[in-house]
Write a protein that holds these residues in place. Structure first.
Motif, short mmCIF file in Angstrom:
data_model
loop_
_atom_site.label_atom_id
_atom_site.label_comp_id
_atom_site.label_asym_id
_atom_site.label_seq_id
_atom_site.Cartn_x
_atom_site.Cartn_y
_atom_site.Cartn_z
N GLY A 233 0.36 -1.22 0.20
CA GLY A 233 -0.07 -0.09 0.06
C GLY A 233 0.91 1.13 -0.02
N PRO A 234 2.60 1.04 0.87
CA PRO A 234 2.30 2.75 0.68
C PRO A 234 3.02 2.74 -0.88
CG PRO A 234 2.96 1.18 2.52
CD PRO A 234 2.09 0.45 1.80
N LEU A 235 3.30 1.74 -1.40
CA LEU A 235 4.09 2.29 -2.70
C LEU A 235 2.77 2.40 -3.87
CD1 LEU A 235 6.39 -0.86 -3.98
CD2 LEU A 235 7.05 2.09 -3.63
N ILE A 236 1.53 2.63 -3.79
CA ILE A 236 0.45 2.83 -4.61
C ILE A 236 0.75 4.45 -3.83
CG2 ILE A 236 -1.77 2.60 -4.56
CD1 ILE A 236 -0.67 0.45 -5.76
N ASP A 237 0.56 4.85 -2.08
CA ASP A 237 0.88 6.06 -2.10
C ASP A 237 1.84 6.95 -2.61
OD1 ASP A 237 -1.43 5.45 -0.45
OD2 ASP A 237 -0.23 5.11 1.15
N VAL A 238 2.86 5.69 -3.11
CA VAL A 238 4.48 6.90 -2.77
C VAL A 238 3.77 7.02 -4.57
CG1 VAL A 238 6.47 6.97 -4.14
CG2 VAL A 238 5.73 6.19 -1.87
N ALA A 239 2.85 6.64 -5.40
CA ALA A 239 2.80 6.37 -6.67
C ALA A 239 1.12 8.06 -7.25
CB ALA A 239 1.85 5.36 -7.68
N GLN A 240 0.72 7.68 -6.36
CA GLN A 240 -0.10 8.90 -6.03
C GLN A 240 0.44 10.49 -6.10
OE1 GLN A 240 -4.18 8.75 -3.63
NE2 GLN A 240 -3.30 6.98 -2.89
N VAL A 241 1.38 10.18 -5.05
CA VAL A 241 1.98 11.66 -4.85
C VAL A 241 2.90 12.24 -6.28
CG1 VAL A 241 4.07 12.73 -3.82
CG2 VAL A 241 2.54 11.32 -2.64
N LEU A 242 3.35 10.45 -6.90
CA LEU A 242 4.43 11.38 -7.79
C LEU A 242 3.30 11.71 -9.14
CD1 LEU A 242 7.10 8.58 -8.20
CD2 LEU A 242 7.26 10.63 -7.64
N MET A 243 2.03 11.37 -8.78
CA MET A 243 0.99 11.30 -10.29
C MET A 243 0.76 13.24 -10.16
SD MET A 243 -0.25 7.50 -10.99
CE MET A 243 -1.51 8.64 -12.31
N GLY A 244 0.24 13.21 -8.46
CA GLY A 244 0.21 14.43 -7.74
C GLY A 244 1.11 15.69 -8.40
N TRP A 245 2.45 15.79 -8.27
CA TRP A 245 3.08 15.95 -8.31
C TRP A 245 3.18 16.54 -10.06
CZ3 TRP A 245 8.82 14.39 -7.72
CH2 TRP A 245 9.90 15.26 -7.99
N SER A 246 3.34 15.17 -10.34
CA SER A 246 3.79 16.03 -11.94
C SER A 246 2.60 16.47 -12.69
CB SER A 246 4.10 14.53 -12.64
OG SER A 246 3.29 13.57 -12.29
N LEU A 247 1.08 16.13 -12.46
CA LEU A 247 0.41 16.50 -13.02
C LEU A 247 -0.30 18.01 -12.15
CD1 LEU A 247 -2.70 16.85 -14.89
CD2 LEU A 247 -3.36 15.58 -13.29
N GLY A 248 0.14 18.63 -11.09
CA GLY A 248 -0.02 19.78 -10.54
C GLY A 248 0.88 20.77 -11.01
N ILE A 249 1.52 20.99 -11.35
CA ILE A 249 3.16 21.55 -12.32
C ILE A 249 2.85 22.12 -12.95
CG2 ILE A 249 5.11 20.75 -10.60
CD1 ILE A 249 6.09 19.15 -13.21
N ARG A 250 2.06 21.37 -14.40
CA ARG A 250 1.26 21.67 -15.40
C ARG A 250 0.52 22.68 -15.29
NH1 ARG A 250 -0.02 16.44 -18.35
NH2 ARG A 250 1.54 14.87 -18.02
N ILE A 251 0.13 23.25 -13.85
CA ILE A 251 -0.66 24.48 -13.72
C ILE A 251 -0.47 26.03 -13.76
CG2 ILE A 251 -3.03 25.61 -12.42
CD1 ILE A 251 -3.48 23.04 -13.99
N ASN A 252 -0.48 26.45 -14.80
CA ASN A 252 1.79 27.47 -15.26
C ASN A 252 0.36 28.80 -15.01
OD1 ASN A 252 2.64 28.87 -16.21
ND2 ASN A 252 4.13 28.78 -15.81
N ARG A 253 0.52 30.13 -14.02
CA ARG A 253 -0.21 30.78 -14.00
C ARG A 253 -0.28 31.57 -15.23
NH1 ARG A 253 0.93 36.01 -10.03
NH2 ARG A 253 2.71 35.55 -11.05
#
Length: 354
Positions: A233-253
Motif C-alpha cells: 500500500g505505501p508504494l501505491i501512496d508514493v505513486a499517487q504523490v508522483l502522479m499528483g506532483w507531475s500533474l500539478g506543475i502543469r498548472i502555470n499561472r
C-alpha cells in the motif's frame, strides 16, 4: 543524459516536499485519493503563485510502473471471463463517450474561439498523450489541445473521486479487488519483470508504455496463478504523490492567464462532457447489469492512470474500469478521425459554422 543542475534539483526537491505535505494534509482530512489530490493541489498552488516548480521526467513513468504492476494483478481468470462477456458494453461506452466529446466540442469552440476540429480533438476523452499525438498528426494546434485536455484532467481528478466516495458504496462482485499476498523477497523480481515489459513496449512505440507494459506482464503472471507478490500500500501512496506532483506543475499561472478563453472553455465543456458521460455510464450499467460506480469511472472524461488508481483506492471494480479505458483508447486510435468527419458532415447539414 544531461545531469540536472543544482538549482533544478533544488526546485524539484522543494516542489516534491510541498507535494508530500499536501498529500499528508489531505490524508489527515480524509480526502479520497488523498495523496494524489493533495500533492496535485499543493504543487499547483505553488505554480499559480508564480514560483518555479519542477518534477523530473521520470516521476510519472515510475508512478505508472507501480500502478500498472498492481492493476494487472486484478485480472484473474474469472475476472477476465467476465470482462470478455462485458466487451459489447465496453465498446458501446467507448463510442458513447467519444460522441459525448464531439457534442461538447461545440461549446469548447464557441467559448475558446477556436475552429471546431481543434475543439473536437481537445474535447474527446481519449487521454492527453493520445489526443495530442492524434492532433499533431491532423496538423492542429498541439498547445491548445494539450491545455484543454490537461485542465479537464485536473478538474475530473478533483471532482470524481470525492463524489464517488460520498455517494457510492463499494459493492461485492466478480470485479471486486482480491488482494495478492505480499512477498518481499519476490517483489524486486516482479518489478524487474514489469519494467522489462515497459521497455519492450517503448521499443514498439506504444503510448503509455510505462502503464501498459507492467499491466500486461502482471496480468499474464496473474492468469498463470504466479503473481509473485502483491504491491505494498505505501508504494501505491508514493505513486499517487508522483502522479499528483507531475500533474500539478502543469498548472502555470502565466499560461492560464494568457489563455483565459481556453481555460474557461475547458471548465464549461468539462461540466457538459461529465454529464453526458455520466448518462452513457448509467445507460450501459443498467442495460448490461454492470456495477454503476465502475461504469461511471470507466466512462469518466479523465485519463486511464488517474481513473484506474481512483478505482483501486476506492475498490470500485479495478479491472472493469481499466477495461473501459483501454477499449476507449483503442477506439480513439481507430475511429477518432472518422467520427470527426461524420460530425463535420452533420454540422454542414445543419448549417452550423465551422
Amino acid at each position: 543524459m544531461p545531469v540536472p543542475s543544482a538549482r533544478l534539483l533544488s526546485i524539484q526537491a522543494r516542489t516534491l516536499a510541498a507535494a508530500i505535505v499536501g498529500g499528508y494534509a489531505a490524508q489527515l482530512l480524509h480526502v479520497p485519493l488523498a495523496w494524489m489530490i493533495g500533492a496535485m493541489v499543493a504543487a499547483a498552488a505553488i505554480a499559480f503563485t508564480g514560483r518555479e516548480v519542477a518534477a523530473p521526467a521520470i516521476a510519472r513513468p515510475v508512478a505508472m510502473l507501480v500502478l500498472g504492476t498492481a492493476l494487472g494483478q486484478t485480472y484473474t481468470p474469472p475476472v477476465l471471463r467476465a470482462l470478455i462477456g462485458s466487451l459489447p458494453a465496453l465498446i458501446l461506452a467507448g463510442l458513447g463517450s467519444m460522441i459525448a466529446g464531439a457534442a461538447a466540442s461545440r461549446m469548447t469552440a464557441r467559448i475558446a474561439g477556436i475552429d471546431t476540429k481543434t475543439a473536437y480533438y481537445a474535447s474527446v476523452p481519449g487521454g492527453i498523450i493520445l489526443m495530442v499525438v492524434l492532433a499533431a498528426r491532423a496538423g492542429l494546434s498541439v498547445p491548445t489541445v494539450t491545455l484543454i485536455q490537461t485542465l479537464r484532467m485536473v478538474l475530473v481528478v478533483l471532482t470524481f473521486p470525492p463524489l464517488l466516495f460520498t455517494f457510492v458504496e463499494p459493492g461485492v462482485d466478480v470485479f471486486s479487488l482480491v488482494p495478492v499476498p505480499l512477498s518481499w523477497h519476490l517483489l524486486p523480481l516482479l518489478f524487474v519483470a514489469t519494467t522489462a515489459g515497459a521497455v519492450v513496449m517503448r521499443r514498439f512505440g506504444i503510448a503509455n508504455a510505462w502503464m501498459f507494459g507492467p499491466v500486461c506482464v502482471s496480468l499474464i503472471l496473474a492468469l498463470l496463478d504466479r503473481p509473485l507478490s502483491g504491491v505494498p500500500g505505501p508504494l501505491i501512496d508514493v505513486a499517487q504523490v508522483l502522479m499528483g506532483w507531475s500533474l500539478g506543475i502543469r498548472i502555470n499561472r502565466d499560461l492560464i492567464l494568457r489563455s483565459r478563453h481556453l481555460a474557461l472553455a475547458s471548465v464549461a465543456a468539462t461540466g457538459l462532457l461529465a454529464l453526458l458521460c455520466l448518462l452513457v455510464a448509467l445507460v450501459v450499467a443498467f442495460a448490461f447489469g454492470l456495477p454503476v460506480a465502475a461504469a461511471i469511472l470507466g466512462t469518466a472524461p479523465g485519463g486511464l492512470p488517474e481513473m484506474a488508481i481512483t478505482a483501486k483506492v476506492l475498490n470500485l471494480g479495478v479491472p472493469l474500469v481499466l477495461g473501459f479505458h483501454l477499449v476507449r483508447i483503442f477506439l480513439c486510435n481507430l475511429f477518432v478521425e472518422q467520427l470527426y468527419r461524420a460530425y463535420a458532415w452533420a454540422e454542414r447539414k445543419l448549417g452550423l459554422p465551422t
